[in-house]
Structure formats: structure tokens, C-alpha cells
Scaffold this motif. Sequence first.
Motif, PDB file in Angstrom:
ATOM      1  N   LEU A   1      36.467  45.383  47.603  1.00 18.29           N
ATOM      2  CA  LEU A   1      35.714  44.138  47.746  1.00 18.29           C
ATOM      3  C   LEU A   1      35.027  43.738  46.440  1.00 18.29           C
ATOM      4  O   LEU A   1      34.771  42.557  46.207  1.00 18.29           O
ATOM      5  CB  LEU A   1      34.685  44.267  48.861  1.00 18.29           C
ATOM      6  N   ALA A   2      34.745  44.728  45.595  1.00 19.37           N
ATOM      7  CA  ALA A   2      34.129  44.432  44.294  1.00 19.37           C
ATOM      8  C   ALA A   2      35.018  43.549  43.438  1.00 19.37           C
ATOM      9  O   ALA A   2      34.535  42.806  42.584  1.00 19.37           O
ATOM     10  CB  ALA A   2      33.805  45.726  43.563  1.00 19.37           C
ATOM     11  N   THR A   3      36.309  43.618  43.665  1.00 20.52           N
ATOM     12  CA  THR A   3      37.250  42.788  42.896  1.00 20.52           C
ATOM     13  C   THR A   3      37.371  41.383  43.480  1.00 20.52           C
ATOM     14  O   THR A   3      38.018  40.530  42.873  1.00 20.52           O
ATOM     15  CB  THR A   3      38.645  43.432  42.863  1.00 20.52           C
ATOM     16  N   LYS A   4      36.736  41.143  44.650  1.00 17.67           N
ATOM     17  CA  LYS A   4      36.920  39.873  45.348  1.00 17.67           C
ATOM     18  C   LYS A   4      35.641  39.061  45.546  1.00 17.67           C
ATOM     19  O   LYS A   4      35.672  37.834  45.443  1.00 17.67           O
ATOM     20  CB  LYS A   4      37.530  40.135  46.745  1.00 17.67           C
ATOM     21  N   LEU A   5      34.524  39.707  45.857  1.00 17.49           N
ATOM     22  CA  LEU A   5      33.363  38.972  46.364  1.00 17.49           C
ATOM     23  C   LEU A   5      32.364  38.489  45.311  1.00 17.49           C
ATOM     24  O   LEU A   5      31.856  37.376  45.432  1.00 17.49           O
ATOM     25  CB  LEU A   5      32.647  39.820  47.421  1.00 17.49           C
TER      26      LEU A   5
ATOM     27  N   TYR B   1      40.310  50.920  38.103  1.00 15.13           N
ATOM     28  CA  TYR B   1      40.442  49.638  38.803  1.00 15.13           C
ATOM     29  C   TYR B   1      41.741  48.937  38.411  1.00 15.13           C
ATOM     30  O   TYR B   1      42.383  48.302  39.249  1.00 15.13           O
ATOM     31  CB  TYR B   1      39.237  48.742  38.510  1.00 15.13           C
ATOM     32  N   ARG B   2      42.115  49.045  37.160  1.00 19.06           N
ATOM     33  CA  ARG B   2      43.361  48.427  36.712  1.00 19.06           C
ATOM     34  C   ARG B   2      44.557  49.047  37.425  1.00 19.06           C
ATOM     35  O   ARG B   2      45.448  48.336  37.917  1.00 19.06           O
ATOM     36  CB  ARG B   2      43.501  48.584  35.201  1.00 19.06           C
ATOM     37  N   ASP B   3      44.575  50.361  37.527  1.00 19.90           N
ATOM     38  CA  ASP B   3      45.705  51.051  38.151  1.00 19.90           C
ATOM     39  C   ASP B   3      45.688  50.924  39.675  1.00 19.90           C
ATOM     40  O   ASP B   3      46.752  50.797  40.303  1.00 19.90           O
ATOM     41  CB  ASP B   3      45.696  52.528  37.756  1.00 19.90           C
ATOM     42  N   GLN B   4      44.501  50.982  40.263  1.00 21.43           N
ATOM     43  CA  GLN B   4      44.389  51.011  41.718  1.00 21.43           C
ATOM     44  C   GLN B   4      44.487  49.623  42.349  1.00 21.43           C
ATOM     45  O   GLN B   4      45.096  49.444  43.404  1.00 21.43           O
ATOM     46  CB  GLN B   4      43.056  51.656  42.116  1.00 21.43           C
ATOM     47  N   TYR B   5      43.890  48.621  41.688  1.00 18.77           N
ATOM     48  CA  TYR B   5      43.786  47.300  42.294  1.00 18.77           C
ATOM     49  C   TYR B   5      44.455  46.191  41.485  1.00 18.77           C
ATOM     50  O   TYR B   5      44.428  45.029  41.898  1.00 18.77           O
ATOM     51  CB  TYR B   5      42.308  46.949  42.513  1.00 18.77           C
ATOM     52  N   GLY B   6      45.043  46.556  40.353  1.00 15.74           N
ATOM     53  CA  GLY B   6      45.692  45.544  39.522  1.00 15.74           C
ATOM     54  C   GLY B   6      44.719  44.541  38.949  1.00 15.74           C
ATOM     55  O   GLY B   6      45.081  43.388  38.689  1.00 15.74           O
ATOM     56  N   ASP B   7      43.477  44.961  38.754  1.00 18.23           N
ATOM     57  CA  ASP B   7      42.432  44.070  38.251  1.00 18.23           C
ATOM     58  C   ASP B   7      41.514  44.883  37.352  1.00 18.23           C
ATOM     59  O   ASP B   7      41.239  46.054  37.643  1.00 18.23           O
ATOM     60  CB  ASP B   7      41.643  43.481  39.424  1.00 18.23           C
ATOM     61  N   GLU B   8      41.047  44.288  36.278  1.00 11.81           N
ATOM     62  CA  GLU B   8      40.307  45.058  35.288  1.00 11.81           C
ATOM     63  C   GLU B   8      38.914  44.492  35.087  1.00 11.81           C
ATOM     64  O   GLU B   8      38.758  43.343  34.674  1.00 11.81           O
ATOM     65  CB  GLU B   8      41.055  45.077  33.959  1.00 11.81           C
TER      66      GLU B   8
END
Length: 214
Positions: free
Chosen positions: A138-142, A157-164
Motif C-alpha cells: 500500500l505504501a506504493t499506492k496510497l 521495493y524495486r524487485d518486489q513491487y516493480g516500483d522504486e
Amino acid sequence: MKIALLGTRGIPASYSGFETCVEQLGQRLVQRGHEVTVYCRSHHITYEGSHYKGMRLVKLPTIANKYLDTMVHSLISSLHALSQGYDVGLYFIAGNSPVTWIPRLVGTKTILNVDGLDWKREKWPALARKYIQFAEFLATKLPNVYITDSHVVQGYYRDQYGDEPAYIPYGSDVEILPPAETLAQYGLQPGKYILFVGRLVPENCAHHLVEAFP
């Protein structure tokens, strides 16, 4: 700007690195002309004043429980923030991500410092670990923006969620003192010792220093 710092125990700092960060960052923002408010847990902060080092303190209650303390206080703080007209709300700890959207309802920009991979710590039971992992997502979204002070966490975060997340390292003010009575008291010589500062918990790896020290 009007800036709120949320999600920690509050100040004066007496517990962990995030509280120290809030105290140091907040007073520097005040010195730059910003209005800074720090949300504090009323059962933890015994300082009686309404302001500290130029920062306004808002002391709100919570449930003094290991698993509910942080989240309940952050929820109450976020609801309080709706009427305060903040320009920016800076949250700490990934577990607070589910409430970072609340101030956005009134146009406040929110930032979240996600800290380390808290779900790996042995102190958390399985259900709490699952919640923390969900909160990471949720940290990558909210929030509008999320940040980290660690290259390792940034890579996770880059590897796990595709977001840095943006990487913003900590700084410190260290007064340089000449070696004298303090070193002598412990039988130490300048430049020939290692200082570890941190909680003695497995994830801080103090045992690695002990094992590696010749």
C-alpha cells in the motif's frame, strides 16, 4: 508551508531513530520558516509544553498495545489533520501506509518514509507480519510519495513491487572531541575501536561486529 509529522511516538525524542529524525528535521524546517506540527502519543510523551524547539505538539490518545498503538494513533492523527490545512503530511513507518490517503481528501500532500523490512523482525507474530507486508504494498499506492533511507530497501521495493522509492539518507551533527578521559576509562586508543549505537536486536547485527572484531 504548514507541515505535519505523523506516525511516531512524538518528541522530545526518547526512543528510536524516527523520533530523533522528527526532532532534528522538524526544528530545521522551523528555522527555514515553516510551521511544523508533530503528532505525539499522549501516554508516551510526558513533556508538558505545547511547543518544543519551535514545533507545535498535538498530543492525542491511542490504545497502548504493542499491536494497536501505532496504527490507532496514526488514524486519529490523520482524522485530526483534516481540519488543520496542512500542505504536507510526512508519515513514518510502512505500517502507517493505510491511513496516508486520509489527508489527501483535503488536498494535503502525503509522504511516507517506509523504514526497514519490519516484517522480518522476530518480535512480530505471523498475522502482524502479513499485515506489514500488505502495508508495504500500500505504501506504493496510497501516499503521494514514499521514500527510504536505505539502498537495500530501495532495491527490495524495486524487485518486489516493480516500483522504486526515492532514496534520502540521514545526516547527523557530530561534535568532534579530542580523545581523553572517556577512551582512557575503557582502555581504548584513538582509531583502534569500533562504536556500535543501536538496539540489541538480531536485525541490527551487532553480533556480526563482535564476531568480526580481531
